[in-house]
Design an enzyme around this catalytic site. Structure first.
Site, PDB file in Angstrom:
ATOM      1  N   ASP A   1       2.801  -2.926   6.677  1.00 53.84           N
ATOM      2  CA  ASP A   1       2.292  -3.290   5.353  1.00 53.84           C
ATOM      3  C   ASP A   1       0.791  -3.538   5.343  1.00 53.84           C
ATOM      4  O   ASP A   1       0.193  -3.678   4.267  1.00 53.84           O
ATOM      5  CB  ASP A   1       3.009  -4.537   4.839  1.00 53.84           C
ATOM      6  CG  ASP A   1       4.436  -4.261   4.418  1.00 53.84           C
ATOM      7  OD1 ASP A   1       4.713  -3.133   3.969  1.00 53.84           O
ATOM      8  OD2 ASP A   1       5.284  -5.166   4.544  1.00 53.84           O
TER       9      ASP A   1
ATOM     10  N   ARG B   1      -0.258  -4.021  -2.666  1.00 54.27           N
ATOM     11  CA  ARG B   1      -1.137  -3.983  -1.498  1.00 54.27           C
ATOM     12  C   ARG B   1      -2.305  -3.010  -1.693  1.00 54.27           C
ATOM     13  O   ARG B   1      -3.400  -3.231  -1.171  1.00 54.27           O
ATOM     14  CB  ARG B   1      -0.345  -3.646  -0.237  1.00 54.27           C
ATOM     15  CG  ARG B   1       0.751  -4.675   0.027  1.00 54.27           C
ATOM     16  CD  ARG B   1       1.229  -4.710   1.439  1.00 54.27           C
ATOM     17  NE  ARG B   1       2.466  -5.482   1.545  1.00 54.27           N
ATOM     18  CZ  ARG B   1       2.534  -6.816   1.589  1.00 54.27           C
ATOM     19  NH1 ARG B   1       1.431  -7.533   1.530  1.00 54.27           N
ATOM     20  NH2 ARG B   1       3.704  -7.425   1.677  1.00 54.27           N
TER      21      ARG B   1
END
Length: 450
Positions: A327, A403
């Site tokens: 991530d 993100r």
């Protein structure tokens, strides 16, 4: 912010030094699992420090719909009165998991071996993501699924009435798939075995043991073999959620690229299956140190101190590290833009099936901002320009991905000209205090529609 409503364009302007303490939210992965396993235990589980972002709140709503009593006591204090393994009631409405791939896949696993029928949906991003990687192994237990073409949400799952134990080799590194199979195995008789060729984050295994499940982990020539004995009575727990290393990545990386910065990020979970970014940053020459190393709730924890690092260099990030930082590649690519030389990220095809195709989204945004990017199906390379040399000055698409949005907001703190994202609203799914926290450190973030 709301990840489900009107788009919120946001701009990040070049700023002075970032200084102070960044108290990031609780770990998202552990928060999801705390609610789900609390709902499958018998008795009251108390949770401190739960992440109260939209993704986790959607999981809390889902556990209520399955019959658990989930109570928010305020200030991150929650309690869950569980219904026991196999005790889920059939919800009387569709389960909306918002933007959360983790939430929907773990919940599917948890209900897959109970005799209930459930329909799942999500936002536009989640409904575009294929679910076959989790529904295929759940079918081995006897679960039936009907979804849209390509195995996409909305999707209805019919839980197995007489579930069978499963032996499953995970085809690609995925903590979500592994966890879904283990959660399904809780209500199957006998032993369910999951084999990982490459280790992924192990929060589920640690937490299952904490709740009293009989589980063993063994490293063999075949891979990492996890064996779970089904149909236990899970015991309620008191859980302290460490702060999220994936959220910590943003103030840490911002401090590293912003001249004069010195930021302390306390109480960060440093599970070795999650800490790959911090190792990578240190290899690049970042001034990043771990202070006050300790253990809390079975998880390693430390305070991170990050300072401006003017001599970053590009490196090769090995594929074996990908699972421990999957991530964090978007924000790593931002740091790479301010390094000298090429940062080569390998073994990262999982990025193409996240909330968005993160390689494509980051490559387009970085190129627009003046940074050279090469990419393949399973790798990408960023050629850094060095500190002070990244132009910026463009608007990029967040593609409904929290993100991506936060990564470009970090970038704008050190570019020559401001960076804008077309929609910052998805940030609320994982880091609802991002704007406030970064603003207190000295960042200049503005919403363009206010």
């Amino acid at each position: 912010m709301s990840g489900h409503g009107t788009p919120i364009p946001m701009t990040s302007r070049p700023c002075g030094p970032l200084t102070g303490e960044a108290n990031v939210p609780g770990d998202k992965s552990i928060s999801h699992r705390s609610l789900i396993l609390g709902a499958m235990a018998v008795g009251e589980t108390r949770i401190t420090g739960l992440l109260e972002g939209e993704d986790v709140l959607d999981t809390a709503k889902a556990m209520r719909a399955f019959g658990a009593e989930v109570i928010n006591h305020g200030s991150g204090e929650w309690s869950v009165h569980g219904v026991g393994v196999g005790g889920f009631a059939e919800p009387d409405h569709v389960i909306d998991c918002g933007n959360s791939g983790t939430g929907v896949r773990l919940i599917m696993g948890a209900m897959a071996t109970s005799p209930v029928t459930v329909t799942f949906t999500g936002d536009a991003s989640l409904n575009g993501r294929p679910m076959g990687r989790v529904t295929d192994p759940l079918a081995l237990f006897g679960t039936q699924t009907v979804g849209r073409q390509g195995g996409r949400l909305p999707m209805t799952l019919v839980g197995a009435v007489d579930p069978l134990p499963v032996r499953y080799v995970v085809p690609v590194p995925s903590a979500q798939v592994k966890s879904a199979v283990l959660l399904a195995g809780l209500n199957a008789p006998g032993q369910t075995v999951v084999i990982e060729k490459e280790a992924t984050r192990d929060h589920t295994e640690r937490m299952l043991k904490g709740f009293g499940a009989e589980l063993t982990v063994e490293d063999t020539d075949e891979g990492r073999v996890i064996t779970l004995t089904g149909q236990p009575e899970l015991k309620p727990q008191d859980i302290i959620v460490p702060r999220d290393p994936s959220s910590a990545a943003f103030p840490v990386c911002a401090a590293i690229i912003t001249p004069g910065s010195d930021v302390l990020v306390p109480n960060i979970g440093l599970n070795p299956t999650r800490a790959g970014l911090f190792t990578t940053l240190q290899e690049m020459g970042a001034d990043l140190v771990f202070e006050n190393m300790r253990e809390e709730g079975g998880e390693p924890v430390a305070d991170l101190r990050a300072k401006f690092s003017p001599n970053l260099k590009g490196i090769v990030v090995p594929p074996a590290r990908a699972a421990s930082m999957i991530d964090e590649y978007p924000v790593l690519s931002i740091v790479a833009s301010f390094a000298r030389g090429v940062t080569d990220m390998q073994g990262v095809k999982e990025l193409r099936v996240k909330e968005s195709d993160r390689i494509d989204a980051m490559a387009k945004g970085l190129r627009a901002a003046g940074v050279s990017v090469d990419e393949g199906e399973d790798w990408w390379k960023v050629t850094g320009l060095g500190h002070g040399n990244v132009p910026g000055g463009v608007t990029v698409a967040s593609v409904l991905d929290h993100r991506i949005a936060m990564a470009f907001m970090v970038m704008g703190m050190a570019t020559q000209k401001p960076m804008t994202v077309d929609d910052g609203s998805p940030i609320a799914t994982s880091f609802p205090i991002f704007e406030t926290l970064m603003g207190r450190l000295g960042a200049q973030l503005v919403r363009n529609n206010t």
